[in-house]
Design a protein around this motif. Structure first.
Motif, PDB file in Angstrom:
ATOM      1  N   LYS A 138       0.898  -1.273   0.055  1.00 57.97           N
ATOM      2  CA  LYS A 138      -0.049  -0.007   0.087  1.00 57.97           C
ATOM      3  C   LYS A 138       0.970   1.429  -0.055  1.00 57.97           C
ATOM      4  O   LYS A 138       2.023   1.219   0.708  1.00 57.97           O
ATOM      5  N   ARG A 141      -3.089   7.035  -0.455  1.00 55.94           N
ATOM      6  CA  ARG A 141      -4.171   6.928  -1.216  1.00 55.94           C
ATOM      7  C   ARG A 141      -4.594   8.276  -1.974  1.00 55.94           C
ATOM      8  O   ARG A 141      -5.225   8.230  -2.803  1.00 55.94           O
ATOM      9  N   TYR A 168      -1.239   1.701  -4.781  1.00 61.41           N
ATOM     10  CA  TYR A 168      -0.515   0.514  -4.331  1.00 61.41           C
ATOM     11  C   TYR A 168       0.921   0.628  -5.399  1.00 61.41           C
ATOM     12  O   TYR A 168       0.712   1.223  -6.320  1.00 61.41           O
ATOM     13  N   LYS A 199      -9.834  -2.122 -12.026  1.00 61.22           N
ATOM     14  CA  LYS A 199     -10.762  -1.653 -10.987  1.00 61.22           C
ATOM     15  C   LYS A 199     -11.909  -0.925 -11.622  1.00 61.22           C
ATOM     16  O   LYS A 199     -13.184  -0.948 -11.150  1.00 61.22           O
ATOM     17  N   THR A 206     -18.480  -2.430  -3.976  1.00 67.65           N
ATOM     18  CA  THR A 206     -17.517  -1.826  -3.091  1.00 67.65           C
ATOM     19  C   THR A 206     -16.424  -1.126  -3.691  1.00 67.65           C
ATOM     20  O   THR A 206     -15.802  -2.176  -4.512  1.00 67.65           O
ATOM     21  N   LYS A 208     -13.505  -1.344  -2.149  1.00 64.78           N
ATOM     22  CA  LYS A 208     -12.778  -2.370  -1.606  1.00 64.78           C
ATOM     23  C   LYS A 208     -12.509  -3.717  -2.361  1.00 64.78           C
ATOM     24  O   LYS A 208     -11.686  -4.153  -2.990  1.00 64.78           O
ATOM     25  N   GLU A 209     -13.704  -4.103  -2.843  1.00 63.18           N
ATOM     26  CA  GLU A 209     -13.789  -5.251  -3.635  1.00 63.18           C
ATOM     27  C   GLU A 209     -13.310  -4.928  -5.059  1.00 63.18           C
ATOM     28  O   GLU A 209     -12.933  -5.914  -5.687  1.00 63.18           O
ATOM     29  N   GLU A 211     -11.008  -2.928  -5.983  1.00 63.00           N
ATOM     30  CA  GLU A 211      -9.485  -3.181  -5.634  1.00 63.00           C
ATOM     31  C   GLU A 211      -8.889  -4.283  -5.588  1.00 63.00           C
ATOM     32  O   GLU A 211      -8.146  -4.507  -6.148  1.00 63.00           O
ATOM     33  N   GLN A 212      -9.441  -4.903  -4.785  1.00 63.93           N
ATOM     34  CA  GLN A 212      -9.386  -6.167  -4.599  1.00 63.93           C
ATOM     35  C   GLN A 212      -9.187  -7.185  -5.849  1.00 63.93           C
ATOM     36  O   GLN A 212      -8.300  -7.833  -6.277  1.00 63.93           O
TER      37      GLN A 212
END
Length: 279
Positions: A138, A141, A168, A199, A206, A208-209, A211-212
């Motif tokens: 990370k 941001r 990242y 992305k 979301t 977060k999802e 990005e993952q």
């Protein structure tokens, strides 16, 4: 300035500049009139996304342009370019497993990062002996206050262009041919854009999802595909104000020719073991 031919080998992700708002560093190879490779060069600064569309050179193109040594940069490979003089001559394809690209790039290969430094150079291509692992970590941001202030400055004569902050950092830890261990981050525009595209195209609900999902796509590219299937080289360059600090500014990745390479066993970042080749 002198008009020269240049092979464009890589471009870095745009960075924020006090003077130019945003700049892109381009690494390439200076060619003679017959398109024989002469030396590595760096073209900087260049506001790539502000260029006219017909001058936005793609990677692995040969261009003709007026250039001169950058007298404000101590690195001998650093050149300025006359943006308006750029002509895209042709694009080099991947036929015969990157045969033409190899003929232009690999004659200028260095033994290692140490070799580059000892020869007083600041950019070049190396082949790692062993890639130990791919990693990501990370970073901030958001842009810092100074960087954001630069982006917020209006310009009556130029459209506003957003630069998305990638939160990242991607990279490789590897062993060089002289036995040195390195951990270098990757600033290649292609990899940053891969993350952004994955992305932004994700259907996850979301952030977060999304990005993952994007992180997994980058891992699949840099670990599962590149380490298992590609004959991987690193185009590396140093930082102007930190001459001993290098990063991977581009990846050179023809397919492996398996009959010529011994096998080795590595464990990837998810704990799965797979066969790879010793580089």
């Amino acid at each position: 300035m002198e008009r020269r031919k240049i092979l464009i080998a890589t471009k870095t992700y745009p960075s924020i500049s006090t003077k130019y708002r945003e700049t892109v560093c381009t690494a390439g190879i200076l060619l003679d009139d017959n398109e024989n490779p002469q030396q590595w060069i760096r073209i900087y600064p260049i506001r790539f996304r502000q260029l006219d569309f017909d001058k936005r050179y793609p990677r692995w193109s040969i261009i003709s342009a007026e250039i001169e040594n950058n007298d404000k940069d101590y690195r001998e490979e650093s050149y300025r370019i006359n943006d308006s003089s750029i002509e895209i001559l042709r694009k080099i394809d991947t036929k015969k497993n990157w045969e033409e690209r190899k003929s232009l790039v690999l004659p200028l290969e260095f033994k290692s990062l140490r070799d580059i430094k000892e020869k007083g150079k600041s950019v070049g291509i190396i082949k790692p002996q062993t890639i130990k692992k791919y990693y990501y970590e990370k970073t901030a941001r958001e842009w810092n206050l100074k960087q954001q202030a630069i982006l917020d400055q209006g310009d009556l004569f130029e459209p506003s262009v957003e630069i998305e902050k990638i939160p990242y950092r991607f990279g490789y830890e590897f062993l060089s041919r002289d036995g040195d261990n390195h951990r270098l981050s990757i600033s290649d525009w292609e990899i940053q854009q891969l993350y952004r595209k994955c992305k932004n195209n994700s259907q996850a609900k979301t952030l977060k999802e999304r990005e993952q999902e994007a992180l997994e796509k980058v891992r699949q590219k840099l670990e599962d595909e590149f380490l298992a299937k590609k004959d991987l080289y690193f185009i590396v360059g140093n930082l102007k104000n930190h001459k001993n600090s290098f990063m991977i500014i581009g990846l050179f990745y023809p397919m492996l020719e398996k009959n010529n390479c011994p096998l080795n066993i590595f464990e990837n970042s998810q704990g799965r073991k797979w066969k790879n080749l010793i580089f």
